[in-house]
Write a protein that holds these residues in place. Sequence first.
Motif, PDB file in Angstrom:
ATOM      1  N   LEU A 181      62.159  30.644  75.600  1.00 20.28           N
ATOM      2  CA  LEU A 181      61.341  30.502  76.801  1.00 20.28           C
ATOM      3  C   LEU A 181      61.649  29.178  77.494  1.00 20.28           C
ATOM      4  CD1 LEU A 181      59.771  32.844  75.433  1.00 20.28           C
ATOM      5  CD2 LEU A 181      57.683  31.835  76.354  1.00 20.28           C
ATOM      6  N   SER A 182      61.604  29.199  78.802  1.00 20.02           N
ATOM      7  CA  SER A 182      61.858  27.991  79.579  1.00 20.02           C
ATOM      8  C   SER A 182      60.692  27.020  79.444  1.00 20.02           C
ATOM      9  CB  SER A 182      62.047  28.341  81.055  1.00 20.02           C
ATOM     10  OG  SER A 182      60.819  28.810  81.605  1.00 20.02           O
ATOM     11  N   GLU A 183      60.949  25.766  79.785  1.00 21.02           N
ATOM     12  CA  GLU A 183      59.865  24.782  79.775  1.00 21.02           C
ATOM     13  C   GLU A 183      58.759  25.194  80.737  1.00 21.02           C
ATOM     14  OE1 GLU A 183      58.992  20.090  80.868  1.00 21.02           O
ATOM     15  OE2 GLU A 183      61.047  20.746  80.478  1.00 21.02           O
ATOM     16  N   GLN A 184      59.145  25.759  81.877  1.00 22.88           N
ATOM     17  CA  GLN A 184      58.146  26.182  82.856  1.00 22.88           C
ATOM     18  C   GLN A 184      57.240  27.265  82.273  1.00 22.88           C
ATOM     19  OE1 GLN A 184      57.440  24.763  85.721  1.00 22.88           O
ATOM     20  NE2 GLN A 184      55.746  26.188  86.035  1.00 22.88           N
ATOM     21  N   ALA A 185      57.820  28.191  81.520  1.00 26.09           N
ATOM     22  CA  ALA A 185      57.009  29.245  80.895  1.00 26.09           C
ATOM     23  C   ALA A 185      56.071  28.654  79.851  1.00 26.09           C
ATOM     24  CB  ALA A 185      57.917  30.292  80.261  1.00 26.09           C
ATOM     25  N   LEU A 186      56.566  27.717  79.058  1.00 30.04           N
ATOM     26  CA  LEU A 186      55.740  27.112  78.014  1.00 30.04           C
ATOM     27  C   LEU A 186      54.643  26.228  78.603  1.00 30.04           C
ATOM     28  CD1 LEU A 186      58.560  26.251  75.470  1.00 30.04           C
ATOM     29  CD2 LEU A 186      56.751  27.959  75.151  1.00 30.04           C
ATOM     30  N   ARG A 187      54.903  25.643  79.769  1.00 33.05           N
ATOM     31  CA  ARG A 187      53.888  24.805  80.426  1.00 33.05           C
ATOM     32  C   ARG A 187      52.640  25.604  80.772  1.00 33.05           C
ATOM     33  NH1 ARG A 187      55.549  19.882  83.114  1.00 33.05           N
ATOM     34  NH2 ARG A 187      54.115  20.334  84.819  1.00 33.05           N
ATOM     35  N   GLN A 188      52.777  26.914  80.901  1.00 36.10           N
ATOM     36  CA  GLN A 188      51.629  27.745  81.258  1.00 36.10           C
ATOM     37  C   GLN A 188      50.607  27.830  80.132  1.00 36.10           C
ATOM     38  OE1 GLN A 188      51.436  28.604  84.515  1.00 36.10           O
ATOM     39  NE2 GLN A 188      53.338  27.415  84.489  1.00 36.10           N
ATOM     40  N   PHE A 189      50.970  27.353  78.940  1.00 34.80           N
ATOM     41  CA  PHE A 189      50.021  27.329  77.827  1.00 34.80           C
ATOM     42  C   PHE A 189      49.086  26.123  77.905  1.00 34.80           C
ATOM     43  CE2 PHE A 189      52.948  30.397  76.189  1.00 34.80           C
ATOM     44  CZ  PHE A 189      52.213  31.180  75.316  1.00 34.80           C
ATOM     45  N   VAL A 190      49.388  25.180  78.785  1.00 30.83           N
ATOM     46  CA  VAL A 190      48.557  23.977  78.907  1.00 30.83           C
ATOM     47  C   VAL A 190      47.408  24.270  79.860  1.00 30.83           C
ATOM     48  CG1 VAL A 190      48.498  21.519  79.430  1.00 30.83           C
ATOM     49  CG2 VAL A 190      50.604  22.552  78.554  1.00 30.83           C
ATOM     50  N   GLY A 191      46.217  24.413  79.317  1.00 28.85           N
ATOM     51  CA  GLY A 191      45.044  24.623  80.163  1.00 28.85           C
ATOM     52  C   GLY A 191      44.257  25.881  79.880  1.00 28.85           C
ATOM     53  N   PRO A 192      44.867  27.072  80.043  1.00 28.00           N
ATOM     54  CA  PRO A 192      44.088  28.307  79.886  1.00 28.00           C
ATOM     55  C   PRO A 192      43.689  28.556  78.432  1.00 28.00           C
ATOM     56  CG  PRO A 192      46.161  28.695  81.060  1.00 28.00           C
ATOM     57  CD  PRO A 192      46.249  27.326  80.465  1.00 28.00           C
ATOM     58  N   PRO A 193      42.691  29.404  78.202  1.00 30.35           N
ATOM     59  CA  PRO A 193      42.382  29.830  76.834  1.00 30.35           C
ATOM     60  C   PRO A 193      43.613  30.473  76.191  1.00 30.35           C
ATOM     61  CG  PRO A 193      40.615  30.463  78.324  1.00 30.35           C
ATOM     62  CD  PRO A 193      41.743  29.962  79.185  1.00 30.35           C
ATOM     63  N   LEU A 194      43.847  30.188  74.925  1.00 31.44           N
ATOM     64  CA  LEU A 194      45.035  30.701  74.241  1.00 31.44           C
ATOM     65  C   LEU A 194      45.086  32.222  74.228  1.00 31.44           C
ATOM     66  CD1 LEU A 194      45.215  28.259  71.201  1.00 31.44           C
ATOM     67  CD2 LEU A 194      46.744  28.325  73.186  1.00 31.44           C
ATOM     68  N   VAL A 195      43.933  32.857  74.132  1.00 27.91           N
ATOM     69  CA  VAL A 195      43.920  34.320  74.070  1.00 27.91           C
ATOM     70  C   VAL A 195      44.549  34.914  75.326  1.00 27.91           C
ATOM     71  CG1 VAL A 195      41.586  34.540  75.046  1.00 27.91           C
ATOM     72  CG2 VAL A 195      42.487  36.330  73.540  1.00 27.91           C
ATOM     73  N   GLU A 196      44.359  34.270  76.470  1.00 30.14           N
ATOM     74  CA  GLU A 196      44.952  34.758  77.714  1.00 30.14           C
ATOM     75  C   GLU A 196      46.444  34.467  77.764  1.00 30.14           C
ATOM     76  OE1 GLU A 196      42.818  33.334  81.114  1.00 30.14           O
ATOM     77  OE2 GLU A 196      40.856  33.767  80.232  1.00 30.14           O
ATOM     78  N   SER A 197      46.842  33.282  77.299  1.00 30.84           N
ATOM     79  CA  SER A 197      48.255  32.898  77.362  1.00 30.84           C
ATOM     80  C   SER A 197      49.117  33.762  76.452  1.00 30.84           C
ATOM     81  CB  SER A 197      48.403  31.427  76.983  1.00 30.84           C
ATOM     82  OG  SER A 197      47.709  30.604  77.894  1.00 30.84           O
ATOM     83  N   PHE A 198      48.664  33.996  75.222  1.00 28.92           N
ATOM     84  CA  PHE A 198      49.467  34.793  74.290  1.00 28.92           C
ATOM     85  C   PHE A 198      49.485  36.270  74.669  1.00 28.92           C
ATOM     86  CE2 PHE A 198      48.993  31.182  71.245  1.00 28.92           C
ATOM     87  CZ  PHE A 198      50.348  30.986  71.013  1.00 28.92           C
ATOM     88  N   ALA A 199      48.444  36.738  75.353  1.00 24.24           N
ATOM     89  CA  ALA A 199      48.390  38.148  75.751  1.00 24.24           C
ATOM     90  C   ALA A 199      49.507  38.509  76.729  1.00 24.24           C
ATOM     91  CB  ALA A 199      47.032  38.471  76.362  1.00 24.24           C
ATOM     92  N   VAL A 200      50.085  37.513  77.385  1.00 23.49           N
ATOM     93  CA  VAL A 200      51.203  37.760  78.301  1.00 23.49           C
ATOM     94  C   VAL A 200      52.436  38.230  77.531  1.00 23.49           C
ATOM     95  CG1 VAL A 200      52.784  36.663  79.950  1.00 23.49           C
ATOM     96  CG2 VAL A 200      50.343  36.080  79.975  1.00 23.49           C
ATOM     97  N   TYR A 201      52.578  37.789  76.281  1.00 26.68           N
ATOM     98  CA  TYR A 201      53.801  38.033  75.515  1.00 26.68           C
ATOM     99  C   TYR A 201      53.624  38.981  74.338  1.00 26.68           C
ATOM    100  CZ  TYR A 201      55.368  33.918  78.071  1.00 26.68           C
ATOM    101  OH  TYR A 201      55.696  33.039  79.066  1.00 26.68           O
TER     102      TYR A 201
END
Length: 214
Positions: free
Chosen positions: A37-57
């Motif tokens: 994953l790109s740095e930009q994709a991983l940056r999306q994990f900073v802030g939102p609840p983890l349950v929402e971030s991991f549900a993308v993948y």
Amino acid sequence: MGWDVLLFDLDGTLTDSGPGIMHAAETALGSFGITGLSEQALRQFVGPPLVESFAVYLLQADVQTAIDRFRAYYRETGWLENEPYPGVRECLHALKAAGKRMYVATSKLESMARQVLTHFDLMQYFDGVCGGIADDPEAGKKVNVVRRALREAECTEFSRAILSGDREYDIYGGHAAGIQTVGVLYGYGSREELESAGADALAETPEALLALLL
């Protein structure tokens, strides 16, 4: 505008926790064979609840396992891959000296938020910390931690409270709880993201945030 109750997001607002969060996310996703994953994709994990971030993948059935693996890395190593933004300590000191009541409202586990704040000697500035609760995904949603912070502050005049944060989730959560918001531009959200979410004001730096909140 005279705000008496000041709420702050933690990651990307008070501390630059991105490296630790991104490494934790990379480790958790890698355990499912998701790599590169790109740095930009991983940056999306900073802030939102983890349950929402991991549900993308991941499939919903795998999300909690990923969160557990994320937290295992973060507890061991990731939380130390972190530092307060330059100027944040001075900003908090001045606001506290001015008699403001301040609370952290974060989607991060509350226990971990307290650990980070204590490690960096920032707890002294806050009247309370409201964050996520293990095994309760709803508790960590931004609107819910904001509402808890307002209750702790016994704030019934919502016009006297404001939330500062760096992502659209902060802006949406603050507004859903009935208070105004400041989008900070030195964190992980872009100007476009924060303006589109409807931030009531923007601050380029902690110094600008101080001038706005005093």
